[in-house]
Motif scaffolding. Structure first.
Motif, PDB file in Angstrom:
ATOM      1  N   TYR A   1      11.995  33.798  -9.625  1.00 41.78           N
ATOM      2  CA  TYR A   1      10.203  34.007 -10.102  1.00 41.78           C
ATOM      3  C   TYR A   1       9.240  34.323  -8.828  1.00 41.78           C
ATOM      4  O   TYR A   1       8.584  34.925  -8.749  1.00 41.78           O
ATOM      5  CB  TYR A   1       9.761  33.153 -11.288  1.00 41.78           C
ATOM      6  CG  TYR A   1      10.265  33.069 -12.825  1.00 41.78           C
ATOM      7  CD1 TYR A   1      10.593  34.561 -13.367  1.00 41.78           C
ATOM      8  CD2 TYR A   1      11.281  32.727 -13.207  1.00 41.78           C
ATOM      9  CE1 TYR A   1      11.180  34.714 -14.703  1.00 41.78           C
ATOM     10  CE2 TYR A   1      10.945  32.215 -14.663  1.00 41.78           C
ATOM     11  CZ  TYR A   1      11.296  33.916 -15.067  1.00 41.78           C
ATOM     12  OH  TYR A   1      12.126  33.874 -16.476  1.00 41.78           O
ATOM     13  N   GLU A   2       9.631  32.776  -8.227  1.00 42.45           N
ATOM     14  CA  GLU A   2       8.866  33.208  -6.728  1.00 42.45           C
ATOM     15  C   GLU A   2       9.162  34.065  -5.686  1.00 42.45           C
ATOM     16  O   GLU A   2       8.029  34.914  -5.456  1.00 42.45           O
ATOM     17  CB  GLU A   2       8.916  31.863  -6.654  1.00 42.45           C
ATOM     18  CG  GLU A   2       8.864  30.120  -6.711  1.00 42.45           C
ATOM     19  CD  GLU A   2       8.911  28.778  -6.428  1.00 42.45           C
ATOM     20  OE1 GLU A   2       9.594  29.253  -4.896  1.00 42.45           O
ATOM     21  OE2 GLU A   2       8.504  28.013  -6.575  1.00 42.45           O
ATOM     22  N   LEU A   3      10.702  34.231  -5.868  1.00 43.34           N
ATOM     23  CA  LEU A   3      10.531  35.849  -5.330  1.00 43.34           C
ATOM     24  C   LEU A   3      10.078  37.542  -5.614  1.00 43.34           C
ATOM     25  O   LEU A   3       9.146  37.798  -4.579  1.00 43.34           O
ATOM     26  CB  LEU A   3      12.092  35.453  -4.928  1.00 43.34           C
ATOM     27  CG  LEU A   3      13.000  37.288  -4.842  1.00 43.34           C
ATOM     28  CD1 LEU A   3      12.378  36.869  -2.453  1.00 43.34           C
ATOM     29  CD2 LEU A   3      14.167  37.368  -4.202  1.00 43.34           C
ATOM     30  N   LEU A   4       9.942  37.632  -7.182  1.00 42.40           N
ATOM     31  CA  LEU A   4       9.243  38.343  -7.769  1.00 42.40           C
ATOM     32  C   LEU A   4       8.075  38.783  -7.647  1.00 42.40           C
ATOM     33  O   LEU A   4       7.359  38.731  -7.349  1.00 42.40           O
ATOM     34  CB  LEU A   4      10.422  38.376  -9.103  1.00 42.40           C
ATOM     35  CG  LEU A   4      11.371  38.671  -9.383  1.00 42.40           C
ATOM     36  CD1 LEU A   4      11.887  38.676 -10.253  1.00 42.40           C
ATOM     37  CD2 LEU A   4      12.316  39.765  -8.468  1.00 42.40           C
ATOM     38  N   TRP A   5       7.563  36.591  -8.000  1.00 43.04           N
ATOM     39  CA  TRP A   5       5.703  36.795  -7.860  1.00 43.04           C
ATOM     40  C   TRP A   5       5.501  37.431  -6.800  1.00 43.04           C
ATOM     41  O   TRP A   5       4.588  37.710  -6.496  1.00 43.04           O
ATOM     42  CB  TRP A   5       6.170  36.136  -8.758  1.00 43.04           C
ATOM     43  CG  TRP A   5       3.974  35.914  -9.030  1.00 43.04           C
ATOM     44  CD1 TRP A   5       3.116  34.806  -9.085  1.00 43.04           C
ATOM     45  CD2 TRP A   5       3.550  36.474 -10.633  1.00 43.04           C
ATOM     46  NE1 TRP A   5       2.614  34.791  -9.682  1.00 43.04           N
ATOM     47  CE2 TRP A   5       2.296  36.192 -10.397  1.00 43.04           C
ATOM     48  CE3 TRP A   5       4.347  37.101 -11.456  1.00 43.04           C
ATOM     49  CZ2 TRP A   5       1.067  36.738 -11.611  1.00 43.04           C
ATOM     50  CZ3 TRP A   5       3.356  37.777 -11.971  1.00 43.04           C
ATOM     51  CH2 TRP A   5       2.024  37.342 -12.794  1.00 43.04           C
TER      52      TRP A   5
ATOM     53  N   VAL B   1      13.473  38.959 -17.367  1.00 41.61           N
ATOM     54  CA  VAL B   1      14.359  37.605 -17.267  1.00 41.61           C
ATOM     55  C   VAL B   1      15.526  37.616 -18.272  1.00 41.61           C
ATOM     56  O   VAL B   1      16.389  37.436 -18.272  1.00 41.61           O
ATOM     57  CB  VAL B   1      13.862  36.599 -16.269  1.00 41.61           C
ATOM     58  CG1 VAL B   1      15.268  35.592 -15.750  1.00 41.61           C
ATOM     59  CG2 VAL B   1      13.470  37.754 -15.140  1.00 41.61           C
ATOM     60  N   SER B   2      14.490  36.890 -19.268  1.00 39.77           N
ATOM     61  CA  SER B   2      14.951  36.917 -20.635  1.00 39.77           C
ATOM     62  C   SER B   2      16.214  37.528 -21.072  1.00 39.77           C
ATOM     63  O   SER B   2      17.490  37.530 -21.580  1.00 39.77           O
ATOM     64  CB  SER B   2      13.975  36.729 -21.935  1.00 39.77           C
ATOM     65  OG  SER B   2      13.690  35.129 -20.983  1.00 39.77           O
TER      66      SER B   2
ATOM     67  N   TYR C   1      19.577  38.151 -22.416  1.00 41.54           N
ATOM     68  CA  TYR C   1      20.895  38.276 -22.982  1.00 41.54           C
ATOM     69  C   TYR C   1      21.583  38.867 -23.686  1.00 41.54           C
ATOM     70  O   TYR C   1      23.328  38.814 -23.901  1.00 41.54           O
ATOM     71  CB  TYR C   1      19.058  38.813 -24.144  1.00 41.54           C
ATOM     72  CG  TYR C   1      19.714  39.367 -26.109  1.00 41.54           C
ATOM     73  CD1 TYR C   1      19.966  38.752 -26.749  1.00 41.54           C
ATOM     74  CD2 TYR C   1      20.053  40.972 -25.260  1.00 41.54           C
ATOM     75  CE1 TYR C   1      20.711  39.120 -27.908  1.00 41.54           C
ATOM     76  CE2 TYR C   1      20.418  41.644 -27.019  1.00 41.54           C
ATOM     77  CZ  TYR C   1      21.066  40.035 -27.705  1.00 41.54           C
ATOM     78  OH  TYR C   1      21.778  41.105 -28.624  1.00 41.54           O
ATOM     79  N   ARG C   2      21.502  39.990 -22.839  1.00 42.36           N
ATOM     80  CA  ARG C   2      22.308  40.928 -22.182  1.00 42.36           C
ATOM     81  C   ARG C   2      23.782  40.280 -22.099  1.00 42.36           C
ATOM     82  O   ARG C   2      25.139  41.046 -21.936  1.00 42.36           O
ATOM     83  CB  ARG C   2      21.824  41.802 -21.821  1.00 42.36           C
ATOM     84  CG  ARG C   2      20.616  43.450 -22.027  1.00 42.36           C
ATOM     85  CD  ARG C   2      19.770  44.503 -21.310  1.00 42.36           C
ATOM     86  NE  ARG C   2      19.122  45.267 -22.020  1.00 42.36           N
ATOM     87  CZ  ARG C   2      19.139  46.132 -22.933  1.00 42.36           C
ATOM     88  NH1 ARG C   2      20.369  46.809 -23.154  1.00 42.36           N
ATOM     89  NH2 ARG C   2      18.553  46.547 -23.312  1.00 42.36           N
TER      90      ARG C   2
ATOM     91  N   TYR D   1      19.757  40.377  -7.799  1.00 37.98           N
ATOM     92  CA  TYR D   1      18.862  39.143  -7.738  1.00 37.98           C
ATOM     93  C   TYR D   1      18.819  37.808  -9.017  1.00 37.98           C
ATOM     94  O   TYR D   1      18.768  36.160  -9.322  1.00 37.98           O
ATOM     95  CB  TYR D   1      17.650  38.642  -7.465  1.00 37.98           C
ATOM     96  CG  TYR D   1      17.124  39.012  -5.946  1.00 37.98           C
ATOM     97  CD1 TYR D   1      17.917  38.701  -4.984  1.00 37.98           C
ATOM     98  CD2 TYR D   1      16.610  40.596  -5.956  1.00 37.98           C
ATOM     99  CE1 TYR D   1      17.393  39.871  -3.896  1.00 37.98           C
ATOM    100  CE2 TYR D   1      15.717  40.446  -4.269  1.00 37.98           C
ATOM    101  CZ  TYR D   1      16.779  39.974  -3.776  1.00 37.98           C
ATOM    102  OH  TYR D   1      16.675  40.528  -2.237  1.00 37.98           O
ATOM    103  N   PHE D   2      18.878  38.987 -10.169  1.00 32.46           N
ATOM    104  CA  PHE D   2      18.536  38.246 -11.820  1.00 32.46           C
ATOM    105  C   PHE D   2      20.534  37.648 -12.074  1.00 32.46           C
ATOM    106  O   PHE D   2      20.305  36.035 -11.974  1.00 32.46           O
ATOM    107  CB  PHE D   2      18.369  39.183 -12.372  1.00 32.46           C
ATOM    108  CG  PHE D   2      17.429  40.178 -12.495  1.00 32.46           C
ATOM    109  CD1 PHE D   2      16.425  40.288 -11.739  1.00 32.46           C
ATOM    110  CD2 PHE D   2      16.505  40.675 -14.237  1.00 32.46           C
ATOM    111  CE1 PHE D   2      15.236  40.155 -11.358  1.00 32.46           C
ATOM    112  CE2 PHE D   2      15.025  40.641 -14.029  1.00 32.46           C
ATOM    113  CZ  PHE D   2      15.103  40.801 -13.419  1.00 32.46           C
ATOM    114  N   PHE D   3      21.296  37.673 -11.940  1.00 30.02           N
ATOM    115  CA  PHE D   3      23.025  37.355 -11.732  1.00 30.02           C
ATOM    116  C   PHE D   3      22.844  36.135 -10.859  1.00 30.02           C
ATOM    117  O   PHE D   3      23.242  34.748 -11.761  1.00 30.02           O
ATOM    118  CB  PHE D   3      23.763  38.639 -11.085  1.00 30.02           C
ATOM    119  CG  PHE D   3      25.024  37.364 -12.119  1.00 30.02           C
ATOM    120  CD1 PHE D   3      25.618  38.361 -12.595  1.00 30.02           C
ATOM    121  CD2 PHE D   3      26.523  36.740 -11.013  1.00 30.02           C
ATOM    122  CE1 PHE D   3      26.472  37.845 -13.898  1.00 30.02           C
ATOM    123  CE2 PHE D   3      27.261  36.317 -11.857  1.00 30.02           C
ATOM    124  CZ  PHE D   3      27.605  36.940 -13.084  1.00 30.02           C
TER     125      PHE D   3
END
Length: 191
Positions: A22-26, A57-58, A62-63, A138-140
């Motif tokens: 979140y810090e990276l993206l925000w 991200v949620s 989920y996926r 990043y997400f993974f």
């Protein structure tokens, strides 16, 4: 109240292992001028964008892991209520935007529509700032436990990015393992 800190604690701080993501993206959003957090009058917009980012991200979680997407429009009401912003102001914000489909008979549907609209805007901004491959990495990296391979806790975004950069081959193998998730990224992360 410092809105930027509030967003980091109340919205992004709920899942500790995702904080660095979140810090990276925000931070990239802020640098691009997509979010304005410390100016009066931007609280509603910033909260919608933060909740939308959390929603994306949620949805990824989920996926990938079949975990329930825990983000809802009710989060917007709760987070803004803490800031002293009531539902009338939130509804006014929704009606002021010509892009939000307002429902004259149901305010909750209006706020849900606003969150859906903002989630699409945040997804578009993510894809403007990052390639789909980067976002998957990043997400993974932020959400996967890596218990089979190793355990790693990220201290900050620099350490997180170094991890991603040094594990491109392994992350590419995960992309091949989850083609539907990559397709979701390629299709604009439509939730």
């Amino acid at each position: 109240m410092d809105l930027a800190n509030y967003i980091h604690e109340a919205v992004f701080g709920k899942k500790e292992k995702y904080i660095v993501l979140y810090e990276l993206l925000w931070t990239n959003f802020e640098e691009d001028g997509f979010v304005v957090t410390d100016e009066e009058g931007h609280e509603i917009d910033s909260i919608f964008k933060a909740v939308a980012l959390k929603n994306i991200v949620s949805e990824f979680v989920y996926r990938l892991y079949d975990e329930f997407n825990e983000t809802s429009y009710e989060d917007v009401f709760q987070l803004l209520d803490t800031l002293g912003i009531g539902s009338d102001e939130i509804i006014d914000y929704c009606y002021e935007s010509p892009d939000i489909d307002a429902d004259d008979e149901d305010d909750e549907i209006t706020v849900k529509n606003a969150l859906d609209y903002m989630t699409e805007q945040v997804a578009n901004k993510l894809l403007d700032l990052f390639a789909a491959d980067e976002l998957f990495d990043y997400f993974f990296s932020a959400t996967y436990d890596f218990e089979q391979d190793f355990t790693f806790a990220f201290e900050d975004t620099d350490e997180f990015l170094a991890f991603v950069d040094s594990n491109t081959e392994r992350l590419d193998a995960y992309k091949e393992e989850y083609p539907a998730v990559m397709q979701w990224f390629d299709n604009g992360m439509i939730v």
